[in-house]
Scaffold this active site. Structure first.
Site, PDB file in Angstrom:
ATOM      1  N   SER A 113       0.916  -0.981  -0.189  1.00  0.00           N
ATOM      2  CA  SER A 113      -0.341   0.290   0.292  1.00  0.00           C
ATOM      3  C   SER A 113       0.966   1.072  -0.152  1.00  0.00           C
ATOM      4  O   SER A 113       0.613   2.399  -0.291  1.00  0.00           O
ATOM      5  CB  SER A 113      -0.861  -0.096   1.085  1.00  0.00           C
ATOM      6  N   ASP A 115       4.767  -7.374   2.227  1.00  0.00           N
ATOM      7  CA  ASP A 115       4.423  -8.124   0.760  1.00  0.00           C
ATOM      8  C   ASP A 115       5.049  -8.295   0.084  1.00  0.00           C
ATOM      9  O   ASP A 115       6.050  -7.682  -0.418  1.00  0.00           O
ATOM     10  CB  ASP A 115       3.169  -6.629   0.282  1.00  0.00           C
ATOM     11  N   GLU A 167     -10.155  -8.166   3.733  1.00  0.00           N
ATOM     12  CA  GLU A 167     -10.223  -6.396   3.197  1.00  0.00           C
ATOM     13  C   GLU A 167     -11.160  -6.463   3.144  1.00  0.00           C
ATOM     14  O   GLU A 167     -11.468  -6.863   1.665  1.00  0.00           O
ATOM     15  CB  GLU A 167      -8.524  -6.741   2.604  1.00  0.00           C
TER      16      GLU A 167
END
Ligand code: KIV
Length: 260
Positions: A45, A83, A183
């Site tokens: 993100s 990630d 999510e």
């Protein structure tokens, strides 16, 4: 100190909730570590609030490795999860092993996060786990598939979609993930998944009944220019920062800034 990823399944049994926060550099990592987060996520993100991209897709493996090294320097005994960026683990099992291997070898983070629970991805994740690298799964709104979804909209709203996401979560648990991010899915679906799995679920925009919660730290601190609907800012550091900088500019221009 060796961090034990399995402790979180034990926490789930004990009803101990897990706090997860993102970090993207040494300073943000120091803040979340000092504040007592349980897991530090070097999330892709960061491509949006930190790097200015519109999606997470442009982030490269080299870029996230660079940021993960900064984060890791600030963290001594917390689990650091990194990630794997878009398309660094999709082409083959070998590609995924090499990408996950670079994370562990070059940053000394202890785990990676990989998005998706469709059959090919479940197999790939199983290979990474079998190679000895702990994996955190991620289902529901998987931002790396934003072009496929058409927007960052909530997933699992139809009975069919909810069933698919539940099945993906079960398959990921069988593949060996130690935790799963849920999510932007309905709270009742997140509750059902959390009750079904023995590995902990970490929610973001998924209601209160997950085993842990994650926030993007720049959203929590109110630093991000754009925030998703499920963000929860606890302070507005963006406004405070702009106002502090304005004060500095005014003091300089009016010849009142006089630090010696
Ligand atoms: O990249 C990230 O920050 C994430 C969280 C939203 C879970 O994947």
């Amino acid at each position: 100190m060796i961090v034990n990823v399995h402790q979180f399944a034990q926490w789930k049994l004990e009803g101990k909730a897990i706090a997860v926060l993102t970090a993207w550099d040494y300073m943000s990592a120091q803040i979340v570590e000092k504040a007592g987060t349980d897991i530090v996520l070097v999330g892709d993100s960061m491509a949006m609030p930190v790097m200015g991209h519109e999606t997470t897709l442009p982030l490269t493996l080299d870029e996230i490795l660079h940021h993960a090294k900064m984060v890791k320097r600030a963290i001594s005994n917390k689990l650091v999860v990194v990630d794997l960026p878009f398309l660094t683990y999709h082409a083959s099992h070998a590609a995924a092993l090499l990408a996950a291997g670079r994370v562990v070898k070059e940053t000394e983070a202890q785990a990676v996060k990989m998005e998706g629970g469709y059959p090919d991805m479940v197999e790939t994740i199983a290979k990474v786990v079998q190679a000895g690298i702990p994996v955190m799964g991620h289902v529901g709104l998987t931002p790396q598939s934003v072009y496929q979804f058409g927007s960052f909209r909530k997933q699992g709203k139809t009975a069919e979609d909810a069933e698919r996401i539940l099945k993906e979560a079960i398959a990921l648990e069988k593949a060996g993930v130690f935790a799963i991010v849920l999510e932007h899915i309905p709270a009742d679906l997140a509750r059902k998944i959390s009750q079904t799995l023995s590995v902990p679920t970490i929610g973001i925009g998924a209601g209160p009944d997950c085993d842990g919660q994650v926030l993007v730290t720049s959203d929590l601190l109110g630093l991000s220019e754009w925030q998703p609907p499920f963000a929860k800012p606890y302070v507005n550091l963006r406004e405070q920062g702009i106002s502090a900088v304005q004060q500095f500019c005014e003091e300089v221009r009016s010849h009142r800034f006089g630090v010696t």
